[in-house]
Design a protein around this motif. Structure first.
Motif, PDB file in Angstrom:
ATOM      1  N   GLU A 152       0.828  -1.209   0.000  1.00  0.00           N
ATOM      2  CA  GLU A 152       0.000   0.000   0.000  1.00  0.00           C
ATOM      3  C   GLU A 152       0.862   1.258   0.000  1.00  0.00           C
ATOM      4  N   GLN A 153       2.046   1.154   0.576  1.00  0.00           N
ATOM      5  CA  GLN A 153       2.965   2.292   0.610  1.00  0.00           C
ATOM      6  C   GLN A 153       3.838   2.370  -0.646  1.00  0.00           C
ATOM      7  N   GLY A 154       3.614   1.437  -1.588  1.00  0.00           N
ATOM      8  CA  GLY A 154       4.342   1.466  -2.844  1.00  0.00           C
ATOM      9  C   GLY A 154       5.652   0.715  -2.843  1.00  0.00           C
ATOM     10  N   HIS A 155       5.852  -0.166  -1.848  1.00  0.00           N
ATOM     11  CA  HIS A 155       7.103  -0.908  -1.741  1.00  0.00           C
ATOM     12  C   HIS A 155       6.922  -2.363  -2.162  1.00  0.00           C
ATOM     13  N   ARG A 156       8.008  -2.975  -2.561  1.00  0.00           N
ATOM     14  CA  ARG A 156       8.034  -4.429  -2.753  1.00  0.00           C
ATOM     15  C   ARG A 156       8.528  -5.047  -1.459  1.00  0.00           C
ATOM     16  N   ALA A 157       7.825  -6.047  -0.960  1.00  0.00           N
ATOM     17  CA  ALA A 157       8.167  -6.647   0.330  1.00  0.00           C
ATOM     18  C   ALA A 157       9.190  -7.767   0.171  1.00  0.00           C
ATOM     19  N   CYS A 158      10.021  -7.922   1.180  1.00  0.00           N
ATOM     20  CA  CYS A 158      10.951  -9.047   1.254  1.00  0.00           C
ATOM     21  C   CYS A 158      10.997  -9.518   2.696  1.00  0.00           C
ATOM     22  N   PHE A 159      11.576 -10.681   2.906  1.00  0.00           N
ATOM     23  CA  PHE A 159      11.724 -11.160   4.276  1.00  0.00           C
ATOM     24  C   PHE A 159      13.029 -11.920   4.421  1.00  0.00           C
ATOM     25  N   LYS A 160      13.477 -12.027   5.666  1.00  0.00           N
ATOM     26  CA  LYS A 160      14.676 -12.785   6.002  1.00  0.00           C
ATOM     27  C   LYS A 160      14.545 -13.239   7.444  1.00  0.00           C
ATOM     28  N   PRO A 161      15.305 -14.247   7.852  1.00  0.00           N
ATOM     29  CA  PRO A 161      15.237 -14.684   9.250  1.00  0.00           C
ATOM     30  C   PRO A 161      15.610 -13.552  10.199  1.00  0.00           C
ATOM     31  N   ALA A 162      14.950 -13.513  11.356  1.00  0.00           N
ATOM     32  CA  ALA A 162      15.263 -12.481  12.348  1.00  0.00           C
ATOM     33  C   ALA A 162      16.664 -12.653  12.904  1.00  0.00           C
ATOM     34  N   SER A 163      17.206 -13.854  12.817  1.00  0.00           N
ATOM     35  CA  SER A 163      18.599 -14.080  13.173  1.00  0.00           C
ATOM     36  C   SER A 163      19.214 -14.935  12.077  1.00  0.00           C
ATOM     37  N   GLY A 164      20.410 -14.598  11.689  1.00  0.00           N
ATOM     38  CA  GLY A 164      21.061 -15.309  10.587  1.00  0.00           C
ATOM     39  C   GLY A 164      22.129 -14.434   9.973  1.00  0.00           C
ATOM     40  N   ALA A 165      22.864 -14.994   9.014  1.00  0.00           N
ATOM     41  CA  ALA A 165      23.974 -14.264   8.404  1.00  0.00           C
ATOM     42  C   ALA A 165      24.146 -14.712   6.968  1.00  0.00           C
ATOM     43  N   GLY A 166      24.831 -13.871   6.199  1.00  0.00           N
ATOM     44  CA  GLY A 166      25.201 -14.249   4.845  1.00  0.00           C
ATOM     45  C   GLY A 166      24.063 -14.261   3.842  1.00  0.00           C
ATOM     46  N   GLY A 167      22.949 -13.616   4.143  1.00  0.00           N
ATOM     47  CA  GLY A 167      21.824 -13.591   3.207  1.00  0.00           C
ATOM     48  C   GLY A 167      21.055 -14.888   3.140  1.00  0.00           C
ATOM     49  N   VAL A 168      21.318 -15.826   4.054  1.00  0.00           N
ATOM     50  CA  VAL A 168      20.603 -17.105   4.049  1.00  0.00           C
ATOM     51  C   VAL A 168      19.132 -16.866   4.406  1.00  0.00           C
ATOM     52  N   GLY A 169      18.233 -17.398   3.602  1.00  0.00           N
ATOM     53  CA  GLY A 169      16.802 -17.264   3.877  1.00  0.00           C
ATOM     54  C   GLY A 169      16.169 -15.998   3.347  1.00  0.00           C
ATOM     55  N   PHE A 170      16.927 -15.143   2.660  1.00  0.00           N
ATOM     56  CA  PHE A 170      16.355 -13.913   2.115  1.00  0.00           C
ATOM     57  C   PHE A 170      15.498 -14.236   0.889  1.00  0.00           C
ATOM     58  N   ARG A 171      14.284 -13.689   0.856  1.00  0.00           N
ATOM     59  CA  ARG A 171      13.379 -13.867  -0.271  1.00  0.00           C
ATOM     60  C   ARG A 171      12.620 -12.565  -0.538  1.00  0.00           C
ATOM     61  N   VAL A 172      12.263 -12.378  -1.807  1.00  0.00           N
ATOM     62  CA  VAL A 172      11.472 -11.222  -2.226  1.00  0.00           C
ATOM     63  C   VAL A 172      10.081 -11.718  -2.591  1.00  0.00           C
ATOM     64  N   ILE A 173       9.060 -11.072  -2.043  1.00  0.00           N
ATOM     65  CA  ILE A 173       7.676 -11.481  -2.278  1.00  0.00           C
ATOM     66  C   ILE A 173       7.182 -10.970  -3.630  1.00  0.00           C
ATOM     67  N   THR A 174       6.540 -11.843  -4.385  1.00  0.00           N
ATOM     68  CA  THR A 174       5.895 -11.440  -5.632  1.00  0.00           C
ATOM     69  C   THR A 174       4.454 -11.918  -5.627  1.00  0.00           C
ATOM     70  N   ARG A 175       3.606 -11.215  -6.348  1.00  0.00           N
ATOM     71  CA  ARG A 175       2.198 -11.615  -6.489  1.00  0.00           C
ATOM     72  C   ARG A 175       1.985 -12.470  -7.723  1.00  0.00           C
ATOM     73  N   SER A 176       3.012 -12.651  -8.522  1.00  0.00           N
ATOM     74  CA  SER A 176       2.887 -13.469  -9.732  1.00  0.00           C
ATOM     75  C   SER A 176       2.648 -14.921  -9.348  1.00  0.00           C
ATOM     76  N   PRO A 177       1.673 -15.595  -9.971  1.00  0.00           N
ATOM     77  CA  PRO A 177       1.449 -17.006  -9.658  1.00  0.00           C
ATOM     78  C   PRO A 177       2.640 -17.852 -10.096  1.00  0.00           C
ATOM     79  N   PHE A 178       2.835 -18.970  -9.402  1.00  0.00           N
ATOM     80  CA  PHE A 178       3.930 -19.867  -9.748  1.00  0.00           C
ATOM     81  C   PHE A 178       3.707 -20.405 -11.159  1.00  0.00           C
ATOM     82  N   SER A 179       4.742 -20.327 -11.986  1.00  0.00           N
ATOM     83  CA  SER A 179       4.614 -20.737 -13.379  1.00  0.00           C
ATOM     84  C   SER A 179       5.985 -21.159 -13.893  1.00  0.00           C
ATOM     85  N   LEU A 180       6.051 -21.450 -15.191  1.00  0.00           N
ATOM     86  CA  LEU A 180       7.326 -21.830 -15.791  1.00  0.00           C
ATOM     87  C   LEU A 180       8.361 -20.711 -15.712  1.00  0.00           C
TER      88      LEU A 180
END
Length: 386
Positions: A152-180
């Motif tokens: 709603e604020q015009g941002h693309r959301a992402c998430f990562k573990p609250a504890s961790g290092a090296g970018g492990v578990g980082f993902r970017v959220i998309t609304r596109s359905p899973f496809s080829l």
């Protein structure tokens, strides 16, 4: 006659073979012997060390601290650079000091603040360091609510573990359905929201994620060297914008990094990362350890690993300012030797690995190539361009 320095790196990143190279190429030409331990017999840091040993698996943090203390006593370690189980190790600093070992790591309270990214963000914000908006989520409903508010604020959301290092578990959220589209090309960090929600609902236990806006480049990673008096001796920013890397002394990045390092007592080497939120830099992450890319400061005429070892031994290097800023660069992969390990490759006992017979000769700072061992076993490690 100046005695040799015995340094130990435990279960560290493969890229720290360059950290080890710089210790040996120290400007004082002081003799350095390096001990390395790892759980993977094919880690290149084992082959790069003077002595190497496999670590026992499945130790609790407390048991690992006991293992580490025994290593320091048996091996005569002068400086220990802990990565694995850093929190448990620094809690026993007095015992390591009694064994004659200096820990190249911050005190327990500083490590504790930044183990949890939410606590770290709250602490940094309290001392005036800008941080991005964030939501701590543990359920599918909380995930959806956070993503919707960001969108709603015009941002693309992402998430990562609250504890961790090296970018492990980082993902970017998309609304596109899973496809080829998601199955073509190389794997990407993008994950459809509906799949993430379904996975959280099906999980046996809550997740612990930090949801935030996808921050823009450039990414600036500030390497700091801080004394036990809480005074920063070195602060240099390494910039990243796509493939292009460079260096900066811009106070927009360095001033908040110093505020974090000095305000929270991030003694010895730390790495404080920023990205852009709109038009201003904000804190992205704080690492209470040397960064894997620390050796890249050699392109600015700085040997940061050796300066840190000197500081740990009580030999204050003073203020370290790069004599010049190196040109822009990129990182590429090059071969490094591995130890000859008989099959089976994976062992569970802590029996010592054979040490390399002869350390590799010094190489120019830009070079990542190493002589191939007789058995032809090599691995690729990212380093500076040749």
């Amino acid at each position: 006659m100046v005695s040799r320095v015995r340094v130990w790196l435990n279960r560290t990143y493969a890229e720290n073979v360059f950290f080890m190279d710089q210790l040996r190429r120290n400007p004082g030409d002081r003799a350095v012997e390096i001990h390395a331990t790892h759980g993977d017999p094919d880690s290149p840091v084992l082959a790069a060390a003077d002595t190497a040993e496999l670590e026992p698996e499945n130790l609790s943090p407390a048991a690992y601290a006991e293992f580490a203390l025994d290593q320091c006593r048996r091996r005569g370690i002068d400086v220990f650079v802990p990565r694995l189980h850093q929190s448990a190790i620094v809690a026993h600093r007095a015992e390591f000091e009694a064994a004659g070992t200096a820990l190249l790591a911050p005190p327990p309270q500083a490590v504790a603040v930044f183990r949890d990214k939410v606590i770290g963000y709250e602490a940094a914000q309290a001392v005036g360091v800008p941080v991005p908006p964030w939501w701590r989520v543990r359920t599918a409903d909380e995930l959806v609510a956070a993503v919707e508010e960001l969108e709603e604020q015009g941002h693309r959301a992402c998430f990562k573990p609250a504890s961790g290092a090296g970018g492990v578990g980082f993902r970017v959220i998309t609304r596109s359905p899973f496809s080829l589209v998601h199955l073509s090309g190389f794997p990407s960090p993008y994950v459809p929201l509906d799949l993430a929600v379904a996975a959280v609902r099906a999980a046996d236990e809550p997740v612990d994620w930090l949801v935030m806006p996808r921050l823009a480049e450039p990414e600036v990673s500030v390497d700091c060297l801080t004394g036990t008096d809480n005074r920063v001796r070195m602060a240099v920013g390494r910039t990243k914008n796509g493939r292009r890397r460079g260096f900066t002394l811009d106070e927009r990045w360095l001033e908040p990094a110093r505020r974090v390092a000095e305000g929270f007592g991030l003694h010895h080497l730390s790495n404080i990362q920023f990205r852009m939120y709109g038009e201003r830099p904000v804190l992205m992450d704080v690492n209470t350890r040397p960064a894997g890319g620390l050796h890249q400061l050699s392109l600015c005429g700085i040997n940061a690993p050796w300066a840190a070892v000197r500081l740990a031994l009580g030999d204050d290097p003073g203020e370290i300012v790069p004599p010049f800023l190196g040109q822009d660069y990129t990182v590429v992969s090059g071969p490094r030797p591995l130890l000859p390990v008989p099959l089976p490759q994976h062992r569970t006992d802590p029996a010592p690995l054979p040490a390399p017979a002869v350390p590799s000769p010094p190489r120019p700072a830009q070079s990542v190539a190493a002589p191939a061992p007789a058995a032809g076993q090599v691995t690729g490690v990212s380093g500076l361009p040749g």
